[in-house]
Structures are given as structure tokens and as C-alpha cells.
Design a protein around this motif. Structure first.
Motif, PDB file in Angstrom:
ATOM      1  N   UNK A  20     -35.641   3.484   1.868  1.00  0.00           N
ATOM      2  CA  UNK A  20     -36.249   3.847   3.145  1.00  0.00           C
ATOM      3  C   UNK A  20     -37.292   4.934   2.921  1.00  0.00           C
ATOM      4  N   UNK A  21     -38.191   5.055   3.853  1.00  0.00           N
ATOM      5  CA  UNK A  21     -39.182   6.127   3.872  1.00  0.00           C
ATOM      6  C   UNK A  21     -38.946   6.936   5.137  1.00  0.00           C
ATOM      7  N   UNK A  22     -38.567   8.181   4.988  1.00  0.00           N
ATOM      8  CA  UNK A  22     -38.289   9.013   6.159  1.00  0.00           C
ATOM      9  C   UNK A  22     -39.521   9.115   7.065  1.00  0.00           C
ATOM     10  N   UNK A  23     -40.669   9.357   6.459  1.00  0.00           N
ATOM     11  CA  UNK A  23     -41.894   9.550   7.259  1.00  0.00           C
ATOM     12  C   UNK A  23     -42.285   8.249   7.975  1.00  0.00           C
ATOM     13  N   UNK A  24     -42.294   7.147   7.247  1.00  0.00           N
ATOM     14  CA  UNK A  24     -42.700   5.880   7.851  1.00  0.00           C
ATOM     15  C   UNK A  24     -41.652   5.392   8.852  1.00  0.00           C
ATOM     16  N   UNK A  25     -40.382   5.580   8.539  1.00  0.00           N
ATOM     17  CA  UNK A  25     -39.328   5.170   9.478  1.00  0.00           C
ATOM     18  C   UNK A  25     -39.421   5.946  10.779  1.00  0.00           C
ATOM     19  N   UNK A  26     -39.643   7.233  10.670  1.00  0.00           N
ATOM     20  CA  UNK A  26     -39.794   8.040  11.891  1.00  0.00           C
ATOM     21  C   UNK A  26     -40.970   7.536  12.712  1.00  0.00           C
ATOM     22  N   UNK A  27     -42.081   7.252  12.055  1.00  0.00           N
ATOM     23  CA  UNK A  27     -43.283   6.788  12.752  1.00  0.00           C
ATOM     24  C   UNK A  27     -43.010   5.487  13.514  1.00  0.00           C
ATOM     25  N   UNK A  28     -42.390   4.510  12.848  1.00  0.00           N
ATOM     26  CA  UNK A  28     -42.184   3.225  13.515  1.00  0.00           C
ATOM     27  C   UNK A  28     -41.076   3.300  14.562  1.00  0.00           C
ATOM     28  N   UNK A  29     -40.111   4.190  14.372  1.00  0.00           N
ATOM     29  CA  UNK A  29     -39.037   4.306  15.363  1.00  0.00           C
ATOM     30  C   UNK A  29     -39.448   5.156  16.555  1.00  0.00           C
ATOM     31  N   UNK A  30     -40.396   6.062  16.358  1.00  0.00           N
ATOM     32  CA  UNK A  30     -40.953   6.766  17.517  1.00  0.00           C
ATOM     33  C   UNK A  30     -41.759   5.796  18.363  1.00  0.00           C
ATOM     34  N   UNK A  31     -42.392   4.819  17.729  1.00  0.00           N
ATOM     35  CA  UNK A  31     -43.147   3.799  18.464  1.00  0.00           C
ATOM     36  C   UNK A  31     -42.201   2.873  19.226  1.00  0.00           C
ATOM     37  N   UNK A  32     -41.049   2.555  18.597  1.00  0.00           N
ATOM     38  CA  UNK A  32     -40.051   1.702  19.231  1.00  0.00           C
ATOM     39  C   UNK A  32     -38.709   1.960  18.552  1.00  0.00           C
ATOM     40  N   UNK A  33     -37.790   2.641  19.244  1.00  0.00           N
ATOM     41  CA  UNK A  33     -36.498   2.956  18.626  1.00  0.00           C
ATOM     42  C   UNK A  33     -35.743   1.733  18.105  1.00  0.00           C
ATOM     43  N   UNK A  34     -36.009   0.550  18.645  1.00  0.00           N
ATOM     44  CA  UNK A  34     -35.320  -0.654  18.179  1.00  0.00           C
ATOM     45  C   UNK A  34     -35.776  -1.083  16.778  1.00  0.00           C
ATOM     46  N   UNK A  35     -36.810  -0.456  16.255  1.00  0.00           N
ATOM     47  CA  UNK A  35     -37.218  -0.733  14.877  1.00  0.00           C
ATOM     48  C   UNK A  35     -36.173  -0.238  13.882  1.00  0.00           C
ATOM     49  N   UNK A  36     -35.154   0.460  14.379  1.00  0.00           N
ATOM     50  CA  UNK A  36     -34.045   0.881  13.525  1.00  0.00           C
ATOM     51  C   UNK A  36     -33.398  -0.326  12.847  1.00  0.00           C
ATOM     52  N   UNK A  37     -33.467  -1.485  13.478  1.00  0.00           N
ATOM     53  CA  UNK A  37     -32.840  -2.691  12.922  1.00  0.00           C
ATOM     54  C   UNK A  37     -33.431  -3.107  11.583  1.00  0.00           C
TER      55      UNK A  37
END
Length: 147
Positions: free
Chosen positions: A82-99
Motif C-alpha cells: 500500500x501507499x499511505x499517501x496515495x491511499x489517503x488521496x483516493x480515500x479522501x476522494x471516495x471513502x469506499x475506495x478502501x475496498x
């Protein structure tokens, strides 16, 4: 003409395929070389591999238990990271990207083509996750020397 085209592809040493939401690159390299290249490519992005699932080993070990005699893979591993920075970015855009986290890249060899190794990943949906997909593609291509 088909034979000529096939010879060109083999001369290049690698090809890409996209089917059913999966991107793959098949190369004339050993499984161990591709796996090592993948580990280095992930680390080169400043990321850490969280786990490696030895899916091929599990399928081979349990085939008789489920009533099969089919060998699906010579080897098949799935690398998760995982990438903390990229994961945060995409999950701030849509929390369902956690999947989609962690991100996975697989490396495998088929019994029918033991001198070739395939590396690949699942395609991700349109929108912010395409940035993650671009990262996966960069890593996969770098792992097999296609960068």
C-alpha cells in the motif's frame, strides 16, 4: 503472416494482454527473476510489501483434498502493498475506495509455458483509482524491465 507476427512478439520478449479487467505482461524470464524484480520495483517506489500469498502452493497442496488432479500453476504468488499517501488521496476522494487497499500484483507460471512468467494486476475503476492503476502498471513494467 501470423507466424511472422508471433516471431516479432517473441523477439521483443514480452507482451501485454488485457482481458476481463486484468492487465498482464508475459516475459521469457524465470519466476524468481520476475518476483525479485517486483520486490525491487515496489521498494524503489518507497513502499513496503505487506504480504505475499503463495496461492499456487496452496492450490497444488489442496488439489487432491477437493477432488482434483489439475495443476493450475507451477508457481503463483500475490504481492500486497500500500501507499499511505496515495491511499489517503483516493480515500479522501471516495471513502469506499478502501475496498481496493492493499494493492496487489501477481506473478505466475503456467504448466503449459514453464519458460514464461506472467505479472499482472486488476484494472481499477475510472476516477481517482486510475492513479493507483498507473502506479501498479509502472511497478509491473519495471519488474520485468519494460520501463
Amino acid at each position: 503472416m501470423k507466424g511472422f507476427a508471433a516471431a516479432i512478439v517473441m523477439a521483443i520478449g514480452a507482451f501485454s494482454a488485457q482481458a476481463e479487467g486484468v492487465v498482464t505482461y508475459t516475459v521469457d524470464q524465470s519466476f524468481d527473476d520476475v518476483a525479485f524484480g517486483l520486490e525491487n520495483a515496489v521498494l524503489g517506489q518507497g513502499l513496503v510489501i505487506d504480504s505475499v500469498s503463495h496461492t499456487g502452493d496452496m492450490l497444488e497442496r489442496t488439489k487432491a483434498d477437493v477432488g482434483s488432479d489439475v495443476t493450475i500453476f507451477i508457481k503463483a504468488d500475490i504481492f500486497s502493498f500500500c501507499s499511505a499517501a496515495l491511499s489517503r488521496k483516493v480515500m479522501e476522494a471516495d471513502p469506499m475506495n478502501v475496498q481496493f487497499c492493499p494493492y496487489d500484483i501477481f506473478v505466475l507460471q503456467y504448466p503449459e509455458t514453464p519458460d514464461q512468467t506472467t505479472i499482472g494486476y486488476r484494472q481499477l475503476p475510472e476516477g481517482p483509482m486510475k492513479e493507483v492503476e498507473a502506479l501498479l502498471d509502472t511497478i509491473a513494467r519495471e519488474a520485468v524491465g519494460m520501463d
